[in-house]
Design a protein around this motif. Structure first.
Motif, PDB file in Angstrom:
ATOM      1  N   ALA A 112       0.830  -1.211   0.000  1.00 12.38           N
ATOM      2  CA  ALA A 112       0.000   0.000   0.000  1.00 12.38           C
ATOM      3  C   ALA A 112       0.859   1.252   0.000  1.00 12.38           C
ATOM      4  CB  ALA A 112      -0.919   0.009   1.220  1.00 12.38           C
ATOM      5  N   LEU A 113       2.046   1.162   0.609  1.00 15.04           N
ATOM      6  CA  LEU A 113       2.840   2.373   0.798  1.00 15.04           C
ATOM      7  C   LEU A 113       3.615   2.811  -0.436  1.00 15.04           C
ATOM      8  CD1 LEU A 113       4.254   2.185   4.430  1.00 15.04           C
ATOM      9  CD2 LEU A 113       2.385   3.573   3.532  1.00 15.04           C
ATOM     10  N   VAL A 124      -5.269  -4.679  -2.709  1.00 16.11           N
ATOM     11  CA  VAL A 124      -4.879  -4.002  -1.462  1.00 16.11           C
ATOM     12  C   VAL A 124      -6.109  -3.390  -0.793  1.00 16.11           C
ATOM     13  CG1 VAL A 124      -3.633  -1.995  -0.571  1.00 16.11           C
ATOM     14  CG2 VAL A 124      -2.482  -3.555  -2.151  1.00 16.11           C
ATOM     15  N   GLN A 125      -6.897  -2.693  -1.574  1.00 18.62           N
ATOM     16  CA  GLN A 125      -8.087  -2.052  -1.025  1.00 18.62           C
ATOM     17  C   GLN A 125      -9.066  -3.094  -0.484  1.00 18.62           C
ATOM     18  OE1 GLN A 125      -9.681   0.899  -3.629  1.00 18.62           O
ATOM     19  NE2 GLN A 125     -11.556   1.213  -2.450  1.00 18.62           N
ATOM     20  N   ALA A 156      -6.130  -0.113  11.537  1.00 17.59           N
ATOM     21  CA  ALA A 156      -5.027   0.836  11.367  1.00 17.59           C
ATOM     22  C   ALA A 156      -3.993   0.629  12.466  1.00 17.59           C
ATOM     23  CB  ALA A 156      -5.551   2.275  11.393  1.00 17.59           C
ATOM     24  N   GLN A 159      -1.659  -2.243  11.723  1.00 16.85           N
ATOM     25  CA  GLN A 159      -0.669  -1.881  10.712  1.00 16.85           C
ATOM     26  C   GLN A 159       0.409  -0.988  11.313  1.00 16.85           C
ATOM     27  OE1 GLN A 159      -0.528  -3.007   7.447  1.00 16.85           O
ATOM     28  NE2 GLN A 159      -2.117  -4.393   8.168  1.00 16.85           N
ATOM     29  N   GLY A 160      -0.019  -0.023  12.118  1.00 21.80           N
ATOM     30  CA  GLY A 160       0.947   0.860  12.753  1.00 21.80           C
ATOM     31  C   GLY A 160       1.867   0.107  13.699  1.00 21.80           C
TER      32      GLY A 160
ATOM     33  N   ILE B 105       2.796   9.856   2.338  1.00 21.08           N
ATOM     34  CA  ILE B 105       3.142   8.827   3.312  1.00 21.08           C
ATOM     35  C   ILE B 105       4.371   9.224   4.114  1.00 21.08           C
ATOM     36  CG2 ILE B 105       2.157   7.009   1.878  1.00 21.08           C
ATOM     37  CD1 ILE B 105       5.264   6.172   1.551  1.00 21.08           C
ATOM     38  N   GLN B 159       1.036   6.063  12.040  1.00 22.20           N
ATOM     39  CA  GLN B 159       1.615   5.270  10.952  1.00 22.20           C
ATOM     40  C   GLN B 159       0.554   4.369  10.324  1.00 22.20           C
ATOM     41  OE1 GLN B 159       4.837   5.463   9.709  1.00 22.20           O
ATOM     42  NE2 GLN B 159       4.891   7.280  11.011  1.00 22.20           N
ATOM     43  N   GLY B 160      -0.253   3.745  11.163  1.00 22.72           N
ATOM     44  CA  GLY B 160      -1.305   2.883  10.646  1.00 22.72           C
ATOM     45  C   GLY B 160      -2.323   3.664   9.837  1.00 22.72           C
ATOM     46  N   ALA B 161      -2.611   4.879  10.280  1.00 27.14           N
ATOM     47  CA  ALA B 161      -3.572   5.715   9.562  1.00 27.14           C
ATOM     48  C   ALA B 161      -3.060   6.045   8.163  1.00 27.14           C
ATOM     49  CB  ALA B 161      -3.830   6.997  10.346  1.00 27.14           C
ATOM     50  N   LEU B 162      -1.744   6.217   8.039  1.00 25.14           N
ATOM     51  CA  LEU B 162      -1.164   6.506   6.726  1.00 25.14           C
ATOM     52  C   LEU B 162      -1.267   5.292   5.811  1.00 25.14           C
ATOM     53  CD1 LEU B 162       1.948   8.521   7.934  1.00 25.14           C
ATOM     54  CD2 LEU B 162       0.034   9.412   6.586  1.00 25.14           C
ATOM     55  N   VAL B 163      -0.990   4.108   6.362  1.00 25.35           N
ATOM     56  CA  VAL B 163      -1.121   2.875   5.580  1.00 25.35           C
ATOM     57  C   VAL B 163      -2.568   2.726   5.117  1.00 25.35           C
ATOM     58  CG1 VAL B 163      -1.014   0.355   5.659  1.00 25.35           C
ATOM     59  CG2 VAL B 163       0.763   1.710   6.785  1.00 25.35           C
ATOM     60  N   LEU B 164      -3.480   2.911   6.054  1.00 24.26           N
ATOM     61  CA  LEU B 164      -4.893   2.705   5.750  1.00 24.26           C
ATOM     62  C   LEU B 164      -5.405   3.682   4.697  1.00 24.26           C
ATOM     63  CD1 LEU B 164      -7.126   0.821   6.750  1.00 24.26           C
ATOM     64  CD2 LEU B 164      -7.903   2.674   8.227  1.00 24.26           C
ATOM     65  N   ARG B 166      -3.782   5.260   2.424  1.00 30.46           N
ATOM     66  CA  ARG B 166      -3.216   4.927   1.114  1.00 30.46           C
ATOM     67  C   ARG B 166      -3.902   3.688   0.543  1.00 30.46           C
ATOM     68  NH1 ARG B 166       0.675   7.153  -2.505  1.00 30.46           N
ATOM     69  NH2 ARG B 166       1.712   5.142  -2.627  1.00 30.46           N
ATOM     70  N   ALA B 167      -4.106   2.692   1.388  1.00 31.74           N
ATOM     71  CA  ALA B 167      -4.680   1.431   0.918  1.00 31.74           C
ATOM     72  C   ALA B 167      -6.117   1.646   0.448  1.00 31.74           C
ATOM     73  CB  ALA B 167      -4.643   0.388   2.025  1.00 31.74           C
ATOM     74  N   LEU B 168      -6.881   2.420   1.208  1.00 27.23           N
ATOM     75  CA  LEU B 168      -8.284   2.649   0.862  1.00 27.23           C
ATOM     76  C   LEU B 168      -8.415   3.752  -0.181  1.00 27.23           C
ATOM     77  CD1 LEU B 168      -9.918   2.560   4.417  1.00 27.23           C
ATOM     78  CD2 LEU B 168      -9.825   0.716   2.722  1.00 27.23           C
TER      79      LEU B 168
END
Lengths: 190, 190
Positions: A112-113, A124-125, A156, A159-160, B105, B159-164, B166-168
DNA sequence: GTCTATAGAGTGATAGAC
DNA sequence: GTCTATCACTCTATAGAC
């Protein structure tokens, strides 16, 4: 024909390890050859589409695992007060196992990144949409008001936690975050 | 000598964009040339160490920004009841600005996930260690009991919010998580 | 004239595709 | 294994500010 050196499942598992370790761009065919013991010819026999098809197969494998071990149990939770609590405890246990207590990163999150995201955007989505939806359904059945928001926070947060434990080189950080998130879920259920 | 086409700060900012977009491995010199408008000769004049030195410079630039805009203000917070609350609100505002509301990101987080981590492990670890320490100090000054644990949760959550997001492909998810984390911090302060 | 930022052809190595 | 494209990087050369 000669016997296959690796079952397809083993092959895909090893491909997953290589992509997790090096990212999509960094996973060179020579790294893949080293990790699988298969020459380029064999790899292209299994995956005529090359690296793209390998990554697609790995993502499908990850998706199937989460569907069976995580999403479905969350969705199938009953309405008895104890059921959602147990289902969520089971989810955290499955997540801890899958990510090896923080020692293994999330391939989907990593994809995703970077720019890889554009290639595999749909998969990914989908991974995150379905995880959040299944968790939200379970929380809602447990009487949680803002179930969808909490589900998003938990996914989230996981993942973090993976980013943090890799960055700090401290898998204990993953465990701490997991417990904190589980406690957050249980408080909302109570 | 010919006038520089780009200031060093501009150059580093563009290098950061390339690394964020493609990852370290995926950031080819041709992509860097395209993004900066500088030929290989110029790039190697500025960074004799090649890509490694470019990434190191970018990480140092990121570190300096966070030190000045995030860590120092958190550490310098006074003991008046309102101070930690304001400092933390300022941190969330700075974070939202820096990450463009979820549209950009975290380079350090991305580097943490792939094999790049080994090369830049010290810088990556330092970024998170100092962020968590500064935030924990501020929370502790605000009377929070498990300040260190909460700081870890907040940094991981970002960090998780950034992954999420981007993914969504949904920057709104970043804003939602940021608000939730800020609320969590404020509840602990109250 | 000196020095530095520029440009880009050319290096060997290695990439992924077949 | 063979292929071509591209990789990171080197080197030589020029343009222009001092």
């Amino acid at each position: 024909m000669p016997a296959a050196l690796l079952s397809r499942d083993d092959l895909i598992a090893r491909l997953g390890d290589v992509f997790r370790e090096h990212g999509f761009e960094g996973a060179s065919l020579s790294a893949i050859t080293a990790a699988t013991g298969l020459g380029k010819g064999s790899l292209y026999n299994h995956f005529p589409g090359g690296k793209d098809e390998m990554a697609t197969a790995v993502l499908a494998h990850v998706d199937a695992w989460f569907e069976h071990e995580v999403y479905a149990p969350l969705r199938d939770t009953g309405r008895d007060a104890e059921d959602p609590r147990q289902a969520i405890a089971a989810m955290f246990a499955a997540v801890d196992t899958y990510f090896r207590g923080g020692g293994r990163i999330c391939l989907v999150g990593a994809f995703a990144l970077d720019a890889t995201r554009d290639r595999f955007a749909a998969a990914v989505q989908d991974y995150f949409v379905r995880w959040i939806a299944a968790l939200a359904a379970c929380l809602r059945r447990g009487g949680v008001k803002h179930a969808r928001a909490l589900a998003e926070t938990i996914v989230a947060g996981i993942q973090g936690a993976l980013v943090l434990s890799r960055a700090l080189n401290d898998t204990a950080a993953f465990g701490r975050q997991l417990r904190q998130l589980q406690h957050q879920a249980e408080s909302a259920l109570a």
